[in-house]
Each structure stands twice: as C-alpha cells, then as structure tokens.
Design a protein around this motif. Sequence first.
Motif, short mmCIF file in Angstrom:
data_model
loop_
_atom_site.label_atom_id
_atom_site.label_comp_id
_atom_site.label_asym_id
_atom_site.label_seq_id
_atom_site.Cartn_x
_atom_site.Cartn_y
_atom_site.Cartn_z
N LEU A 1 32.95 34.76 36.35
CA LEU A 1 31.60 35.31 36.53
C LEU A 1 30.62 34.82 35.47
O LEU A 1 29.44 35.13 35.55
CB LEU A 1 31.67 36.84 36.47
N PHE A 2 31.10 34.06 34.48
CA PHE A 2 30.21 33.66 33.39
C PHE A 2 29.13 32.69 33.85
O PHE A 2 28.00 32.77 33.41
CB PHE A 2 31.01 33.07 32.23
N ARG A 3 29.48 31.74 34.69
CA ARG A 3 28.45 30.80 35.15
C ARG A 3 28.53 30.67 36.66
O ARG A 3 29.29 29.89 37.19
CB ARG A 3 28.57 29.45 34.44
N GLY A 4 27.73 31.47 37.32
CA GLY A 4 27.71 31.46 38.77
C GLY A 4 26.66 30.51 39.31
O GLY A 4 25.70 30.17 38.62
N ILE A 5 26.86 30.08 40.55
CA ILE A 5 25.81 29.37 41.28
C ILE A 5 24.96 30.43 42.00
O ILE A 5 23.77 30.32 42.15
CB ILE A 5 26.43 28.36 42.26
N GLU A 6 25.66 31.50 42.41
CA GLU A 6 25.00 32.71 42.90
C GLU A 6 25.43 33.85 41.98
O GLU A 6 26.63 34.03 41.76
CB GLU A 6 25.44 32.98 44.35
N PHE A 7 24.49 34.58 41.43
CA PHE A 7 24.86 35.66 40.51
C PHE A 7 23.77 36.72 40.48
O PHE A 7 22.68 36.52 41.00
CB PHE A 7 25.11 35.10 39.09
N ARG A 8 24.09 37.86 39.89
CA ARG A 8 23.13 38.95 39.82
C ARG A 8 22.43 38.95 38.47
O ARG A 8 23.07 38.75 37.44
CB ARG A 8 23.83 40.30 39.99
N MET A 9 21.14 39.19 38.50
CA MET A 9 20.38 39.27 37.25
C MET A 9 19.42 40.44 37.30
O MET A 9 18.91 40.77 38.37
CB MET A 9 19.58 37.98 37.04
N LYS A 10 19.22 41.05 36.15
CA LYS A 10 18.09 41.96 36.00
C LYS A 10 17.01 41.15 35.32
O LYS A 10 17.25 40.57 34.25
CB LYS A 10 18.48 43.17 35.14
N ASP A 11 15.86 41.01 35.96
CA ASP A 11 14.75 40.31 35.30
C ASP A 11 13.52 41.20 35.28
O ASP A 11 13.10 41.73 36.29
CB ASP A 11 14.46 38.95 35.93
N MET A 12 13.00 41.35 34.06
CA MET A 12 11.81 42.17 33.86
C MET A 12 10.71 41.30 33.29
O MET A 12 10.98 40.36 32.52
CB MET A 12 12.15 43.30 32.88
N TYR A 13 9.48 41.59 33.70
CA TYR A 13 8.31 40.83 33.25
C TYR A 13 7.27 41.82 32.76
O TYR A 13 6.99 42.80 33.47
CB TYR A 13 7.74 40.00 34.41
N SER A 14 6.72 41.57 31.56
CA SER A 14 5.71 42.50 31.06
C SER A 14 4.37 41.78 30.91
O SER A 14 4.33 40.57 30.65
CB SER A 14 6.16 43.13 29.75
N PHE A 15 3.29 42.53 31.08
CA PHE A 15 1.93 41.98 31.14
C PHE A 15 1.05 42.76 30.16
O PHE A 15 1.03 43.99 30.19
CB PHE A 15 1.37 42.10 32.56
N HIS A 16 0.35 42.01 29.29
CA HIS A 16 -0.39 42.66 28.20
C HIS A 16 -1.77 42.05 28.01
O HIS A 16 -2.00 40.90 28.37
CB HIS A 16 0.39 42.49 26.89
#
Length: 406
Positions: free
Chosen positions: A147-162
């Motif tokens: 699971l360390f380097r997937g071609i398909e994998f799950r991610m939590k991605d957050m973006y902040s705006f200031h």
Amino acid sequence: MRHSELFVKTLRTPPKNEESVNAKLLEQAGFVQKLMAGVYTFLPLGLRVLNKIENIVREEMNKAGGQEVLMPALHPQDNYIKTGRENIDVLFHIESATGKKMVLGQSHEEIVVPLVKHFISSYRDLPLSVYQIQTKFRNELRAKSGLFRGIEFRMKDMYSFHRDEKNFENYYAKMQEVYSEVFKRVGLGERTYLTRASGGTFSKYSDEFQTLTESGEDMIYVCDKCHTAINDEVINDFKKCQTCGNSDLRKEKSIEVGNIFPLKTRYSDPFGLTYKDESGANKPVVMGCYGIGMTRLLGAVAEIYHDEKGFIWPENLAPFKAHLIVLGDSAEARQKTEEIYAILGVSEVLFDDSPRSAGEKFADSDLIGIPLRIVVSEKTLKEDSVELKRRDSRETKLVKIKELHV
Ligand code: ATP
Ligand code: MG
C-alpha cells in the motif's frame, strides 16, 4: 460479523513475490487483495480499518474548520494546461467518446481553485478550508511495497484559502498540530516526525510527516532531542536540527504519510482567484495544501503493529473490538456463545462460529489481530465463565459471563 458469513479466507502462508511486511501480512490475513501492482481491493476486514482511519482524519479536519466535499476523479485536461501541469509524469491521460481530453485526478489543485472561485469574491469569504477523502490515480513508475506506493490509492487532501501570508501562516502552524494529533490517534505518534523537506518549484521548503519503518522509501535525519527530522534531500542545506540546533542526528528509513505545503498564489494566479479587500482592491488569494495518504497510512500501521503471528491492531483501528470463539461441538456451548454474541452487540464482534479446530481458530485469531479474544467452551462454561486474552499479552483469565462487556 460471523466467520461463516465472511467470504474471505486467510492464507496459511504469505503471498509470494512480496517483500514488504504490509503487502505480505495484509494479504495473508485477508484484509486486501492485489489486483495488479499498485492496485488493491479492500476486503471487509481491511475496509473496516480504512474506514476507522478515515473517520479519525475526518473528525480532525472538521475540528480544524475544514468543510468536506467530494470532487470528481475525472478532470478536464484544459485545467492542467492552465497551470502548465498537463505533462507531469504521474498523470493518466484519456479521451472521452466525444474527443474531449481528460485526465485522472492525481491531486486536486486544478479542480478546487475553479470550484471555490464560484464562491469567493470578498475578504468576508476568507479564510476558507475545503477537504475531501478520495481515490487518486498516479502513473507511478515503481508501484511497490504494497500500500505504500499505489497507482490507485486513497488520499485526504485539504486546501486552504487566505487573504494574506500572515493569515495563511497562522493556519499552517495550526495544521502542524492537527496533523500531529492525527498521527497520535492512529498510533503512529512516537514514530512519526515533522520533517523539513524540499518544496519543489514554488516554495523553498515543505513539511512532511515521516514514519520510521524498514520498508520506507525515504531517508531522514532524526533529532531525538525535539522529535523532528530533516529529509535526506535537504540535509546538505542544514546539517543540524532546525528546531533545537542539535547536530547529533540519527539516519533512519521512513515513509512519508502526509505533508503540508505553502502554495502561495501558484494556483490562484492561473485561474484568477482573487478577492476584494476592504478598500475594494482586487488581491490574489493565498493558498496552502495538506495531504495524508490514507491507504499508505494503513500500510504504515500494518508495518509496525504486528509480531511473528500476525497483526496487533491498536484499539481504535482494529477491524473489530473482540474476537469471540466457540470451541468444540457441544450444543450447549454453541447456544451460550450465540447469547453472548447477541449481548455484546454484533457490530464490533467477530464471531468464529466455524467448525474448525481450536488450533486453527487461534492461529487465525492471532493473524487477524483483534485486540481481545473471548473463548467459550464446555470447560469455561462449567465456571459460568469465558476465557479472555488480549492479543498483546500472553496471559489468559477466566471472567464470569455476567461481568463481560467490550
Ligand atoms: P511521494 O514523495 O511519496 O511520492 P508525494 O510528495 O508525491 O509523495 P503528495 O502528492 O503530496 O505526495 O500526496 C500527499 C500524500 O499522499 C503523501 O504524503 C503520501 O502519504 C500519499 N501518497 C503520495 N503518492 C502516493 C502513492 N503513489 N501511493 C500511496 N500514497 C501516496
Ligand atoms: Mg509522488
């Protein structure tokens, strides 16, 4: 859940051609199934662990003011032409039936910026923080280590705006703490280091969260005095700990489980993401992004929480809280175990109701690694009791059935 209903079987031996512990054990214990290198199915037990990890991350992101969304995995290539990223190596390109050029989402800067542009116009709309937990696709050259380097994998991605750098920096500092809390809650606190790393093209440095593990692909220099580290790639710029000045750093193998990144106006500019300040002047929005590899994180926990018999899941990530096992074929013992199963509440109990031998059941139980084992047999019932054993201990003890709870 009953064993008799679980369609997945554990394997007697680890799968061949796998080297990393997470790949071997997760497949042997029936948590995941490899479809091809870098692409895995999450089976019932594995999915329960993944969901628990995702919920912890979700709770912490919500606490940090993040608003959860779910963006598409299919993106118009045009958005990447705008940012000049249409040729980055990990991008999968596809074409629709109508000839429209598309790519598979490897990250979502190109999608989230035009998204929030619909809603941000004034300083009153800032700051804003948006996140998702989603499947990503990357054309990785070396998909390996389970699971360390997937071609398909799950991610939590957050973006902040200031509205400005200062406001961003405050949030960034807060996110460092939020991330530390996440890694603590999933049982990786002690082995995970806030690590200074290179920042790529638009920022000099970034901050990674690196977990020490032998199967890791990265090399970091750890400071034991203040529990931070420096990535191998920037060690020549620094040579000593950036937090406390200690020059006695320890070299360790590690895996990057998350990172946080100042984006400045790298993505706001190409999409014209601006806001009007108090005087009515147009200003570019300053951004940050914050990733956690959810499936990689599961892999990291698997690498650490096991012994030679199998997993030893931390309490809050375990697929079930208790493994209820009935031994022998006495009708009375079976009946009593059914009653115990109903009383304990079936949602957090895995019930081994199979007709297998005690040896097979115990071996399976050790492999799966549920924290508490509860054994019922004619012998324990003579004492109106069950036998309890924790996965992380050798001791067993008899407990009266009426005192039992999980
Ligand atoms: P790496 O240096 O390991 O390739 P990255 O710098 O490309 O990671 P990001 O693009 O910032 O990582 O992604 C955020 C997080 O997603 C990473 O910190 C990592 O935990 C996880 N991640 C990245 N690539 C993969 C992958 N191929 N498989 C599983 N998880 C990944
Ligand atoms: Mg990468």
